[in-house]
Design an enzyme around this catalytic site. Structure first.
Site, short mmCIF file in Angstrom:
data_model
loop_
_atom_site.label_atom_id
_atom_site.label_comp_id
_atom_site.label_asym_id
_atom_site.label_seq_id
_atom_site.Cartn_x
_atom_site.Cartn_y
_atom_site.Cartn_z
N ARG A 100 0.84 -1.20 0.00
CA ARG A 100 0.00 0.00 0.00
C ARG A 100 0.88 1.24 0.00
NH1 ARG A 100 -4.95 1.95 -1.34
NH2 ARG A 100 -6.11 2.91 0.36
N THR A 385 -9.42 0.44 -9.77
CA THR A 385 -8.71 -0.71 -9.20
C THR A 385 -8.86 -1.89 -10.14
OG1 THR A 385 -9.19 0.09 -6.96
CG2 THR A 385 -8.63 -2.23 -7.15
N THR A 403 -4.09 -1.07 -7.42
CA THR A 403 -4.92 0.11 -7.67
C THR A 403 -4.09 1.37 -7.80
OG1 THR A 403 -6.82 1.36 -6.79
CG2 THR A 403 -5.20 0.59 -5.20
N GLU A 405 -6.27 4.01 -7.14
CA GLU A 405 -7.39 4.64 -6.43
C GLU A 405 -8.47 5.09 -7.41
OE1 GLU A 405 -10.03 6.45 -3.66
OE2 GLU A 405 -8.99 4.60 -3.99
N GLU A 422 -4.02 7.98 -3.97
CA GLU A 422 -4.33 7.10 -2.85
C GLU A 422 -4.54 7.84 -1.53
OE1 GLU A 422 -5.76 4.00 -3.10
OE2 GLU A 422 -4.09 3.77 -4.48
N ASP A 425 -7.85 8.38 0.17
CA ASP A 425 -8.48 7.30 0.94
C ASP A 425 -8.44 7.57 2.44
OD1 ASP A 425 -9.53 5.65 -0.94
OD2 ASP A 425 -8.06 4.06 -0.73
N SER A 449 -7.80 0.70 3.12
CA SER A 449 -8.25 0.25 1.81
C SER A 449 -9.35 -0.79 1.97
CB SER A 449 -7.08 -0.37 1.04
OG SER A 449 -7.53 -1.01 -0.14
N SER A 450 -10.20 -0.90 0.94
CA SER A 450 -11.21 -1.96 0.89
C SER A 450 -10.74 -3.17 0.11
CB SER A 450 -12.49 -1.43 0.25
OG SER A 450 -13.12 -0.49 1.08
N GLY A 471 -13.64 -1.85 -7.25
CA GLY A 471 -14.87 -1.09 -7.11
C GLY A 471 -14.99 -0.35 -5.80
#
Length: 584
Positions: A100, A385, A403, A405, A422, A425, A449-450, A471
């Site tokens: 990340r 992503t 990703t 973002e 990013e 986020d 992050s998801s 998504g």
């Protein structure tokens, strides 16, 4: 689809205690079944298959697939962004890699405030340098390759280099997405797709020589050449001299970036064990919470067409998302009660709030064991992503979500790659109701992050399913839906991905337009659901072990495919052009 088949043929928790981790597979380690790659673009799948056919393993093929996606899906991923890896290796070993992005050390909690002291609107914060985090994707690839790759590093770059140098064709979907979502990209990138100011039509061949040269340097010199030296300086100069929202990033921020091994998060679900990415991903934990809260219900008996089943899914989702929003952030900076959030007694108490016949009037986060006092914050993720799953014939399996973002990220480019946005986020407002927000901006911190790459094991310890999605915050619901489809509804991974989604991150729910879920709205409303029909922009990919072989699944909403070493390509029945398609 026939064209892809022809293209493939010639291509030469913190986790639970060790005793509770997935068992070593009881079957022979070498499956002798052809390796499989599933990704969001056929040319990227071809890149991964090429590497498998050349003797590479799942880690090698995943890297090659990611590099190719960065060329043909610049709106969604690339070396200007980051990633999470969940990886199973023969012998039962499971590991995860956190690549990340990080905030510059000079970034403070009011990074996204205006000069007059007001929080910036998300759309104002995205374009330019301030939203760019130090990219982590390449360091993640290097760590994965160093710890589990097989072929030489440089070999993995060759398919992507060919695509960038020799060219690739624009699809109608790409052209449409660029017109809608690419207004903030740099003139250098726009010139590739609109030479002379005129947008190229679908079917046109485009080349990215700057990206090709950059990939060639990385192949020859290794990942460090991006983080130290002229390319690192070029990155810093780009974000610090952007037309909008200047960054505070330094070459020291770039040089000090490190991808990190993290503990996976795992729980049993029925006779399976499900494992995903831990913090700073919120995806893994939240998926597991949704499923565990549903475990007491007989979903198989209800069936995939039952409004009650989907009402239960929505109720469990909103409870899990409430905890996710409150407690999860970068574990190097905030206390995340991972064990408490996955504690069986705690999840049973949350599940007890769910009724098959009524809908919750309000939803608040619970208090899992070990939870610090936090204040809920609203996420602002967007769907720029992509995800991929790879299995090789030895039995190694990799799930990666990567990703930049938002669609086209920050809009900035360097060396022909798109830089992420990013840092948006993070939660913009650092304090709410007198408490520090877990996902506030801090120097060196990784935004929540998801992304939720996930591997599912069967009772024997063999990998049953590898799945990931794109998504934004819908990723969590997509993964939970897919796993529920495979385990509870006995669907193939392909059919489970294709199922319509009921997305309920809060009291209000969205039934995915153009799917069977939209027709279910009246029945859901009769159960008390506050639900409307809308597009969700979903995109998932999977590989599963069925009948002694690897089988791929790809989202019919996307251009994704799955292909194996023999040239076989999974047939995907595409959705029509509707509001649910991803904004690419």
């Amino acid at each position: 689809m026939r064209a892809l088949a022809l293209a493939l043929l010639p291509l030469a928790v913190a986790c639970a205690p060790a005793a509770d981790r997935p068992a070593t597979p009881t079957a022979v380690a070498d499956t002798q079944a052809p390796g499989m790659v599933s990704a969001a673009d056929p040319r990227a799948v071809a890149a991964g298959v090429e590497i498998l056919k050349a003797g590479g393993n799942a880690t090698d093929a995943a890297i090659a697939t990611m590099l190719a996606l960065g060329v043909v899906e610049p709106q969604s991923s690339g070396l200007g962004g980051g990633s999470f890896w969940v990886r199973h290796r023969v012998g039962g070993r499971l590991d995860t890699i956190d690549a990340r992005e990080t905030a510059p050390m000079a970034a403070g909690p009011r990074l996204f405030y205006t000069a007059d002291g007001q929080p910036m609107d998300h759309r104002e914060a995205v374009p330019g340098g301030k939203s760019v985090g130090v990219p982590g994707a390449l360091r993640g690839m290097a760590l994965a390759h160093r710890s589990g790759g097989k072929l030489p590093w440089a070999r993995l770059f060759q398919p992507a280099i060919r695509l960038a140098k020799d060219g690739w064709q624009l699809s109608p979907r790409f052209v449409d997405g660029l017109a809608k979502n690419g207004t903030h990209i740099t003139p250098e990138l726009r010139a590739i797709f609109s030479p002379g100011g005129t947008a190229l039509p679908a079917g046109s061949t485009v080349r990215n020589p700057d990206q090709a040269a950059f990939l060639e340097r990385l192949a020859a010199r290794g990942a460090d050449s991006f983080y130290v030296g002229p390319d690192a300086q070029k990155l810093v100069t780009t974000v610090r001299t952007a037309v909008r929202n200047l960054s505070q990033m330094t070459t020291g921020d770039v040089a000090s970036y490190a991808a990190k091994p993290r503990d996976p998060v795992c729980v049993p679900y029925r006779s399976y064990r499900i494992c995903g990415m831990g913090p700073p991903s919120s995806g893994g934990i939240t998926v597991l919470m949704i499923l565990k809260q549903l475990e007491r219900f007989d979903l198989k008996a209800l069936g995939k067409d039952s409004p009650t089943a989907w009402h239960l899914f929505a109720e469990s989702s909103r409870l899990a998302y409430a905890d996710r929003n409150l407690y999860i952030g970068d574990p190097d900076y905030v206390q995340v009660p991972v064990a408490g959030m996955l504690d069986p007694a705690y999840l049973a108490s949350r599940s007890a709030l769910i009724s098959p016949t009524t809908t919750l009037a309000s939803v608040t986060a619970g208090t899992p064991p070990g939870a610090p006092q936090r204040v809920r914050a609203e996420p602002a993720e967007t769907p720029g992503t992509t995800s991929l799953s790879v299995a090789d014939r030895m039995g190694n399996v990799v799930a990666v979500t990567t990703t930049i973002e938002g669609v086209y990220g920050s809009g900035l480019t360097v060396n022909g790659i798109v830089l992420n946005n990013e840092l948006t986020d993070f939660d913009t407002v650092p304090v709410k109701d007198g408490y520090l927000v877990a996902n506030r901006v801090e120097g060196g911190k990784r935004p929540r992050s998801s992304m939720a790459p996930t591997i599912v094991y069967d009772a024997s310890g063999r990998v049953r399913l590898s799945v990931g999605a794109a998504g934004g915050p819908t990723i969590i619901a997509q993964i939970a839906k897919a796993i529920m489809g495979v385990i509870d509804f006995d669907l193939s991974a392909q059919d489970a991905i294709a199922m319509g989604l009921l997305y309920a991150p809060g009291l209000n729910a969205t039934a995915e337009a153009g799917t069977e879920r939209a027709a279910m709205v009246p029945a859901l409303q009769a159960l008390g659901e506050r639900v409307t029909v809308g597009g969700l922009g979903l995109k998932a990919n999977a590989v599963e072990w069925v009948g002694g072989r690897w089988v791929g699944g790809a989202d019919p909403r996307s251009e994704g495919v799955a292909g194996d070493e023999t040239g076989y390509v999974t047939k995907i029945k595409r959705f029509g052009k509707d509001p649910s398609r991803p904004p690419e």
